[in-house]
Design a protein around this motif. Sequence first.
Motif, PDB file in Angstrom:
ATOM      1  N   TYR A 128      -8.806  11.553  34.864  1.00 63.96           N
ATOM      2  CA  TYR A 128     -10.005  11.872  34.081  1.00 63.96           C
ATOM      3  C   TYR A 128     -11.260  11.668  34.911  1.00 63.96           C
ATOM      4  N   ARG A 129     -12.293  12.387  34.558  1.00 60.80           N
ATOM      5  CA  ARG A 129     -13.564  12.260  35.267  1.00 60.80           C
ATOM      6  C   ARG A 129     -14.711  12.441  34.275  1.00 60.80           C
ATOM      7  N   THR A 183     -18.438  13.596  33.230  1.00 59.40           N
ATOM      8  CA  THR A 183     -19.417  14.611  33.614  1.00 59.40           C
ATOM      9  C   THR A 183     -20.750  13.907  33.859  1.00 59.40           C
ATOM     10  N   THR A 218     -24.114   9.237  31.916  1.00 61.32           N
ATOM     11  CA  THR A 218     -23.535  10.291  31.079  1.00 61.32           C
ATOM     12  C   THR A 218     -24.465  10.623  29.914  1.00 61.32           C
ATOM     13  N   GLY A 221     -17.814  13.713  24.524  1.00 59.52           N
ATOM     14  CA  GLY A 221     -17.030  14.688  25.297  1.00 59.52           C
ATOM     15  C   GLY A 221     -17.319  14.661  26.771  1.00 59.52           C
ATOM     16  N   SER A 222     -17.939  13.581  27.240  1.00 57.97           N
ATOM     17  CA  SER A 222     -18.335  13.515  28.650  1.00 57.97           C
ATOM     18  C   SER A 222     -17.172  13.141  29.584  1.00 57.97           C
ATOM     19  N   LEU A 223     -16.066  12.672  29.016  1.00 54.35           N
ATOM     20  CA  LEU A 223     -14.885  12.384  29.837  1.00 54.35           C
ATOM     21  C   LEU A 223     -13.956  13.585  29.774  1.00 54.35           C
ATOM     22  N   GLN A 224     -13.672  14.157  30.933  1.00 55.68           N
ATOM     23  CA  GLN A 224     -12.841  15.363  30.983  1.00 55.68           C
ATOM     24  C   GLN A 224     -11.574  15.100  31.784  1.00 55.68           C
ATOM     25  N   ARG A 225     -10.485  15.676  31.307  1.00 61.06           N
ATOM     26  CA  ARG A 225      -9.230  15.591  32.057  1.00 61.06           C
ATOM     27  C   ARG A 225      -9.293  16.543  33.240  1.00 61.06           C
ATOM     28  N   ILE A 226      -8.880  16.081  34.393  1.00 60.83           N
ATOM     29  CA  ILE A 226      -8.864  16.898  35.615  1.00 60.83           C
ATOM     30  C   ILE A 226      -7.553  17.668  35.663  1.00 60.83           C
ATOM     31  N   GLU A 227      -7.616  18.963  35.586  1.00 61.37           N
ATOM     32  CA  GLU A 227      -6.395  19.793  35.599  1.00 61.37           C
ATOM     33  C   GLU A 227      -5.967  20.093  37.019  1.00 61.37           C
TER      34      GLU A 227
END
Length: 349
Positions: free
Chosen positions: A39-40, A42, A331, A343-349
């Motif tokens: 996760y990262r 934004t 953030t 929603g500032s934490l996003q999974r890195i695909e």
Amino acid sequence: MNAPTNISAQTQNRKADHIRICLEEDVQSHQITNGLERYRFTHSCLPELNYNDINISTTFLGKHLGAPLLISSMTGGTEQAAMINQRLAQVAQHYKIAMGVGSQRVAVEKPQVADTFAVRKYAPDVLLFANLGAVQLNYKYGLDECLRVIDILEADALILHINPLQECIQSKGDTNFKGLLDKISKLCFKLPVPVIAKEVGNGISAAIANQLIAAGVAAIDVAGAGGTSWAKVESERAENPLQRRLGRTFADWGLPTAECITTVRAIAPDVPLIASGGLRHGLDIAAAIALGADIAGLAMPFLQAAATSETAVAELAEVLIAEITTVLFCTGNATLYQLKHSGSLQRIE
């Protein structure tokens, strides 16, 4: 007649071994991680916030916390453990963060060491968690023993730790886990404080969490894989080649912490949820909270600091608080609630 004394001596020696091994040996998981690297956040280069206005306080089980931090259950029962617990409790009080103690079974078996757990005098306002192994409910423990450990700590809640893998590897481990859920359920409705179900580093799945919540457990500490491996710890204590081999084989067994948080939160949107297992800094803590946890627990970093000095523990708390606050600032979130819903934490695909 000598059996209880022998058992208590074995338990006390085990506690001393655990501290020594955790501080001196490499007992961290290496092949499995806590999963948070997937996760990262934004980054917001224009947060439109005053850093000094950011508020990372929260409530857990009805009690105010200055930060979403838990000093996770570690130790007790020895002279060194008493010093460690005192240092941790004093810092917990100063920063208004939660604290758990290690398994108090040794204090039940050997009442003269109960004072090594009795930290309420150092932390009068802190959320404190007593602690017993759930499996002891199958080994003649019941309501009286649970009430005793709660009383020793003047605890706000009781952790029942669930550790089947560790018991498999531990010398003379207690491995009868049959019928435990029903006993946990009966206990939940008899105790005067909430019960927290906690793993010890192999994770709680959504299915098991669902069963525990239905049984009356008030909160879940997922204690996922990716940090200290208790299989490795017990391997270091092994009395024979079989135990040593088991510890090494299962050194990286378990569910990553991030997976536990997301899957448990998906089936239980409102249950008080603690993230622990391989969290090492404030960025991990913030990510765990953004994934759905309410507070986050750390053990090894606090143990290492407490073995040094109270000052080292305070410095660690300061750093963790600064790191969490920096995540919120960068953030664009002023509170933990906003972070969770941003929603500032996003999974890195």
